[in-house]
Design a protein around this motif. Structure first.
Motif, PDB file in Angstrom:
ATOM      1  N   UNK A  39      43.295  79.691  34.953  1.00 23.40           N
ATOM      2  CA  UNK A  39      43.242  80.241  36.298  1.00 23.40           C
ATOM      3  C   UNK A  39      43.813  79.241  37.274  1.00 23.40           C
ATOM      4  N   UNK A  40      44.269  79.718  38.415  1.00 21.03           N
ATOM      5  CA  UNK A  40      44.825  78.802  39.396  1.00 21.03           C
ATOM      6  C   UNK A  40      43.821  77.733  39.768  1.00 21.03           C
ATOM      7  N   UNK A  45      38.671  75.337  41.941  1.00 23.36           N
ATOM      8  CA  UNK A  45      38.051  74.467  42.940  1.00 23.36           C
ATOM      9  C   UNK A  45      37.098  75.248  43.827  1.00 23.36           C
ATOM     10  N   UNK A  46      37.482  76.478  44.182  1.00 23.73           N
ATOM     11  CA  UNK A  46      36.602  77.301  45.021  1.00 23.73           C
ATOM     12  C   UNK A  46      35.310  77.634  44.276  1.00 23.73           C
ATOM     13  N   UNK A  49      33.132  74.622  44.313  1.00 21.50           N
ATOM     14  CA  UNK A  49      32.484  74.436  45.624  1.00 21.50           C
ATOM     15  C   UNK A  49      31.336  75.422  45.808  1.00 21.50           C
ATOM     16  N   UNK A  50      31.545  76.666  45.363  1.00 21.51           N
ATOM     17  CA  UNK A  50      30.461  77.651  45.483  1.00 21.51           C
ATOM     18  C   UNK A  50      29.270  77.244  44.622  1.00 21.51           C
ATOM     19  N   UNK A  51      29.545  76.724  43.418  1.00 14.77           N
ATOM     20  CA  UNK A  51      28.452  76.307  42.546  1.00 14.77           C
ATOM     21  C   UNK A  51      27.666  75.148  43.144  1.00 14.77           C
ATOM     22  N   UNK A  52      28.384  74.171  43.704  1.00 12.43           N
ATOM     23  CA  UNK A  52      27.698  73.022  44.315  1.00 12.43           C
ATOM     24  C   UNK A  52      26.859  73.485  45.510  1.00 12.43           C
TER      25      UNK A  52
END
Length: 426
Positions: A39-40, A45-46, A49-52
């Motif tokens: 995946x891109x 990265x997004x 960030x959502x997981x963190x």
């Protein structure tokens, strides 16, 4: 000895393109291209960030719950004291459960709702933060009936908290209960309302996307119908006229040079084949579910025979064991040879020599078409649209293959690599 002109003057300069990662891996040449299906990076990265952010929120919720408790009130209803590690352990377990709330919103809400009953055993412990986060998640993801039921049911433990806090404050039970219940009601309504607001926006966005997709499909269908009408009215009529005129001319060549009759016969056959494929394409344009023309690579001998009758000197060489190809690769291999022979006819002139090399490997089929001109070519510029090899390259790229072409000494060479197994397809 004449060197063939570039097949399509409008084409960009030939460049080498990377073979698909699967092909390289199958050949033992796996490298950086093996990441083509990842995946891109921006999406990864997004998601990180959502997981963190989600873990941070859950940790903050647990800390808020423990801070409100304070750790000093461990007396149990009916006597006794709770071990110091009891509630921290349960907090960790509830935090882990909250991390699953996006996948199981109702289940996690039930768990947090049941956990609030611990207030009956530990009067000074009010685990409200977990419940509010679970309520928000259900309101955001569940349909209206379930969301309303969760709202009403969540008011029950908050009412209990109001009653217990009023008693612990040693105030008048009615006077202390009502303000506490009002505050909890407002907090619960805010959490639930925010969830429903996000739910409504997501539903609206989804409906808008579906509307745009439907509009795009409608526009595409109209374009297909318009293209089908234009093809039928222009190309179909022209090809039909070509077939009829070739047949009429052949009928009038009695006693003439036999080569004229054979040439006209080739024109008739080519026109009939073009008309058959054109009708198939028109049917596909009008009914996208209709079957597209499905030539097989095993029919390539017919292409070589036709090319021979048009004046080309054709020879072929096969290396490796032939086997069935995936349907998409099968058609692409046929089109590759067809386009290469057509270009040789247009640009290399009559009596040109064409050598077709067919090499089968474990993972791929390699096609090499070399052509060398021996005579004056026809008006190649008038016959070229500039889209032949470009479209062929797009077709192979979509399959995970590779197309290279260009001059090679005195020859013009087209080399194609196609995946020979379903796993090799993109």
């Amino acid at each position: 000895m004449q060197r063939p002109e570039p097949t399509d003057p409008g084409e960009p300069a030939p460049v080498r393109r990377p073979v698909l990662a699967r092909l390289r891996t199958a050949r033992g040449g796996g490298g950086p291209a093996a990441t083509s299906r990842r995946p891109p990076a921006r999406t990864g990265a997004a998601a990180l960030r959502r997981g963190i952010a989600d873990v941070t929120l859950v940790v903050v919720v647990g800390l808020v719950d423990m801070a409100v408790w304070g750790g000093a009130h461990r007396d149990l209803t009916g006597g006794g004291r709770l071990p110091w590690w009891g509630l921290p352990t349960l907090t960790v377990a509830l935090c882990c459960a909250l991390l699953l709330r996006h996948r199981f919103p109702l289940t996690v809400w039930v768990a947090t709702w049941l956990f609030t009953a611990i207030n009956l055993a530990v009067p000074q412990y009010y685990p409200f933060a977990y419940l509010l986060v679970a309520v928000y998640t259900v309101a955001r993801r569940a349909p209206s009936p379930a969301a309303r039921l969760v709202l009403v049911a969540s008011a029950l433990p908050l009412t209990l908290f109001s009653y217990r806090s009023a008693r612990s404050a040693a105030q008048h039970e009615v006077g202390g209960f009502l303000p506490a219940a009002a505050i909890w009601a407002i907090i619960l309504a805010v959490a639930w309302g925010l969830g429903r607001l996000v739910y409504s926006r997501e539903q609206h966005a989804r409906a808008e996307r579906e509307r745009l997709v439907a509009a795009a499909e409608q526009a595409l269908a109209e374009q297909r119908l318009q293209l089908a009408r234009e093809l039928h009215d222009s190309v179909s009529g022209a090809v039909a006229g070509m077939i009829l005129h070739a047949a009429a001319a052949r009928a009038m060549t009695t006693g003439a040079d036999p080569r004229v009759g054979r040439a006209l016969h080739v024109i008739e056959q080519a026109g009939a084949q073009a008309m058959t494929e054109l009708h198939s394409m028109l049917g596909l344009l009008r009914s996208p579910g209709a079957a597209a023309p499905q030539h097989r690579f095993t029919e390539v001998d017919g292409l070589l025979d036709t090319a021979h009758r048009t004046g080309l000197r054709v020879r072929s060489e096969v290396t490796g064991r032939a086997r069935p190809l995936p349907p998409e690769a099968d058609l692409a291999a046929y089109r590759t040879v067809q386009e290469s022979l057509t270009n040789a006819t247009k640009h290399a002139g009559r009596d040109a020599s064409v050598a077709l090399g067919i090499t089968w490997t474990d993972a791929a089929l390699d096609l090499t078409v070399r052509s060398r001109g021996h005579g004056a070519p026809p008006a190649a510029a008038a016959l070229s649209s500039g889209n032949g090899l470009r479209g062929l390259r797009e077709r192979l790229d979509a399959l995970g293959g590779e197309l290279r072409y260009g001059p090679d000494g005195d020859d013009w060479c087209v080399h194609a690599t196609l995946p020979a197994t379903p796993d090799g397809l993109s």
